[in-house]
Write a protein that holds these residues in place. Structure first.
Motif, PDB file in Angstrom:
ATOM      1  N   ALA A   1       0.833  -1.196   0.000  1.00  0.00           N
ATOM      2  CA  ALA A   1       0.000   0.000   0.000  1.00  0.00           C
ATOM      3  C   ALA A   1       0.873   1.253   0.000  1.00  0.00           C
ATOM      4  CB  ALA A   1      -0.889  -0.026   1.229  1.00  0.00           C
TER       5      ALA A   1
ATOM      6  N   GLY B   1      -2.375  11.568   1.506  1.00  0.00           N
ATOM      7  CA  GLY B   1      -2.800  10.163   1.657  1.00  0.00           C
ATOM      8  C   GLY B   1      -2.399   9.519   2.958  1.00  0.00           C
TER       9      GLY B   1
ATOM     10  N   ALA C   1     -12.755   1.638   2.126  1.00  0.00           N
ATOM     11  CA  ALA C   1     -11.998   2.728   1.493  1.00  0.00           C
ATOM     12  C   ALA C   1     -10.571   2.265   1.193  1.00  0.00           C
ATOM     13  CB  ALA C   1     -11.990   3.948   2.394  1.00  0.00           C
ATOM     14  N   LEU C   2      -9.969   1.546   2.155  1.00  0.00           N
ATOM     15  CA  LEU C   2      -8.602   1.035   1.949  1.00  0.00           C
ATOM     16  C   LEU C   2      -8.584   0.036   0.784  1.00  0.00           C
ATOM     17  CD1 LEU C   2      -7.536   0.527   5.679  1.00  0.00           C
ATOM     18  CD2 LEU C   2      -6.518   2.136   4.064  1.00  0.00           C
TER      19      LEU C   2
ATOM     20  N   ARG D   1      -2.657   5.346   7.348  1.00  0.00           N
ATOM     21  CA  ARG D   1      -3.404   5.772   6.146  1.00  0.00           C
ATOM     22  C   ARG D   1      -4.752   6.368   6.526  1.00  0.00           C
ATOM     23  NH1 ARG D   1      -3.365   0.444   2.931  1.00  0.00           N
ATOM     24  NH2 ARG D   1      -4.450   1.614   1.317  1.00  0.00           N
ATOM     25  N   LYS D   2      -5.339   5.838   7.568  1.00  0.00           N
ATOM     26  CA  LYS D   2      -6.636   6.354   8.040  1.00  0.00           C
ATOM     27  C   LYS D   2      -6.572   6.526   9.547  1.00  0.00           C
ATOM     28  CE  LYS D   2      -8.304   5.458   3.895  1.00  0.00           C
ATOM     29  NZ  LYS D   2      -8.286   6.530   2.901  1.00  0.00           N
TER      30      LYS D   2
ATOM     31  N   ARG E   1     -10.580  -0.067  -1.774  1.00  0.00           N
ATOM     32  CA  ARG E   1     -10.700   0.665  -3.057  1.00  0.00           C
ATOM     33  C   ARG E   1      -9.345   1.227  -3.473  1.00  0.00           C
ATOM     34  NH1 ARG E   1     -15.664   2.077  -0.987  1.00  0.00           N
ATOM     35  NH2 ARG E   1     -14.871   3.990  -0.048  1.00  0.00           N
ATOM     36  N   GLU E   2      -8.586   1.734  -2.495  1.00  0.00           N
ATOM     37  CA  GLU E   2      -7.268   2.297  -2.823  1.00  0.00           C
ATOM     38  C   GLU E   2      -6.306   1.194  -3.269  1.00  0.00           C
ATOM     39  OE1 GLU E   2      -7.767   5.724   0.585  1.00  0.00           O
ATOM     40  OE2 GLU E   2      -6.008   4.424   0.683  1.00  0.00           O
ATOM     41  N   GLU E   3      -6.452   0.007  -2.683  1.00  0.00           N
ATOM     42  CA  GLU E   3      -5.515  -1.088  -2.984  1.00  0.00           C
ATOM     43  C   GLU E   3      -5.867  -1.818  -4.282  1.00  0.00           C
ATOM     44  OE1 GLU E   3      -4.906  -1.830   1.787  1.00  0.00           O
ATOM     45  OE2 GLU E   3      -6.194  -3.170   0.614  1.00  0.00           O
TER      46      GLU E   3
ATOM     47  N   PRO F   1      -7.183  -0.591  -7.506  1.00  0.00           N
ATOM     48  CA  PRO F   1      -7.655   0.483  -8.385  1.00  0.00           C
ATOM     49  C   PRO F   1      -8.421  -0.085  -9.582  1.00  0.00           C
ATOM     50  CG  PRO F   1      -5.252   0.338  -8.404  1.00  0.00           C
ATOM     51  CD  PRO F   1      -5.745  -0.692  -7.442  1.00  0.00           C
TER      52      PRO F   1
ATOM     53  N   SER G   1     -10.809  14.132   4.486  1.00  0.00           N
ATOM     54  CA  SER G   1     -10.711  12.833   3.830  1.00  0.00           C
ATOM     55  C   SER G   1      -9.773  11.896   4.614  1.00  0.00           C
ATOM     56  CB  SER G   1     -10.191  13.067   2.399  1.00  0.00           C
ATOM     57  OG  SER G   1      -9.950  11.845   1.796  1.00  0.00           O
ATOM     58  N   GLY G   2     -10.241  10.684   4.867  1.00  0.00           N
ATOM     59  CA  GLY G   2      -9.410   9.692   5.566  1.00  0.00           C
ATOM     60  C   GLY G   2      -9.527   9.742   7.077  1.00  0.00           C
TER      61      GLY G   2
END
Ligand SMILES: Cc1cc2nc3c(=O)[nH]c(=O)nc-3n(C[C@H](O)[C@H](O)[C@H](O)COP(=O)(O)OP(=O)(O)OC[C@H]3O[C@@H](n4cnc5c(N)ncnc54)[C@H](O)[C@@H]3O)c2cc1C
Length: 323
Positions: free
Chosen positions: A15, A105, A315-316, A124-125, A318-320, A322, A283-284
């Motif tokens: 990530a 991010g 959410a994580l 990350r979050k 979705r980022e991982e 793409p 965001s995050g």
């Protein structure tokens, strides 16, 4: 040393940005611990910072928590910590988070551990599960009896004091609503406004209809029993009124100013605004439990923690992964 669960995690590109944790949870009350459990079960690398007692620490029991009705507040959280043990990607530290900054991010958090040692971590979050603090009226004895003789919520404590002589403290619309609610649990209920009550004629009429007496005399102090229960309300004119408990709807503020420092949107009541995915206006950065708007109960905080955890994990993901 890599976590034993790391080998189970699917092969994906690491990530980005690389951070110490996927998620840092600030606050280990019902909301934070429940979120940690859900995220641990998703094999997420989680740090949960445990910064002090929960809001209900002065209370003898957590009432109305499904399957745990009446459990001591500390015992409930101890169970929460115990049940995190199998999830080896979840780490707990006794530490107070003092600063959070949002970068590209990722977040950087500064915290102070038990010994005063400062440390910095990245994630990350971030989930804010920091709760609120109650601002009790400045009446002598109120703070000492808070949680036993002075109560805030009939849904939490009404049953324990049912049928007893009760008082409701406050003014205006708020005290009227609370007194009418409390009168469900007892026939002998009085309203104490501690000075002019600012009650409309309609409010007075509604109280009279339910046989709720009104005391507008200023209060000198509350007298309690050694076990923290209320014995008397003592008025400035010397009159003493025997009561078993007094309900009050206190103002409250956020337990930490982290959301404010980050520039999060707050509601007019000072709660941290969140969208339907538990995300704040940053965001995050997510929030759950008493920190956010809505009814405040331990079981609801736990449920909100789970909701936030699901939103964070998705959410994580979705980022991982793409498109
Ligand atoms: C006297 C009283 C009695 C109550 N009784 C009941 C009841 O019987 N039943 C019921 O359902 N609800 C009850 N409640 C409500 C209940 O306490 C809350 O709804 C519940 O505790 C909310 O959980 P939370 O996780 O959001 O916040 P909390 O339980 O308050 O937990 C927040 C945690 O975050 C920590 N924290 C704060 N800032 C930081 C920081 N900067 N870094 C690290 N950690 C931090 C705090 O120390 C705390 O441990 C009661 C409340 C009070 C005041």
């Amino acid at each position: 040393m890599p976590h034993p669960s790391a080998s189970l995690i699917r092969h994906r590109a690491p990530a980005q940005p690389a951070t110490d944790y996927d998620v840092v949870i600030i606050g280990a009350g019902s909301a934070g611990l429940s979120a940690a459990l859900a995220l641990g079960r998703c094999l997420r690398r989680v740090l949960i910072c445990d910064g002090g007692p929960p809001r209900n620490a002065p209370s003898p029991g957590v009432q109305s928590f499904f399957t745990r009705d009446g459990i001591k507040p500390a015992e409930l959280l101890q169970l929460g910590h115990q049940q995190l043990k199998p999830y080896d990607t979840v780490e707990t530290r006794v530490a107070r988070v003092t600063q959070v900054s949002a970068g590209a991010g990722q977040f950087e958090l500064q915290a102070e551990g038990e010994t005063g040692r400062q440390f910095t971590v990245t994630a990350r979050k971030v989930l804010l599960a920091t709760g609120v603090e109650d601002e009790l009226p400045p009446v002598e004895g109120m703070r000492d009896l808070w949680g036993r003789g002075v109560l805030h919520c009939p849904y939490c404590h009404g049953w324990e004091v049912r049928g007893q002589p009760l008082a409701v403290y406050g003014r205006g619309k708020i005290v009227t609503g609370l007194a009418l609610l409390v009168s469900r649990w007892a026939t002998d209920v009085v309203v104490c406004t501690d000075g002019p009550g600012h009650l409309s004629n309609n409010a007075r009429r509604r109280l009279r209809q339910q046989k709720i007496r009104l005391y507008e005399e200023p209060i000198s102090h509350l007298e309690g029993k050694p076990n923290g229960e209320l014995r008397h309300i003592v008025f400035e004119n010397g009159e003493k009124l025997a009561r078993h408990a007094l309900f009050v709807h206190p103002h409250q503020h956020q337990r930490t100013n982290l959301a404010e420092l980050l520039g999060c949107r707050l509601t007019s009541k000072g709660a941290v605004w969140i969208n339907k995915h538990s995300q704040t206006s940053i965001s995050g950065l997510y929030a759950a439990g008493d920190t956010t708007p809505g009814p405040q109960k331990a079981v609801l905080a736990a449920a909100e923690g789970t909701l936030a955890a699901i939103a964070i994990h998705e959410a994580l993901t979705r980022e991982e992964c793409p498109k």
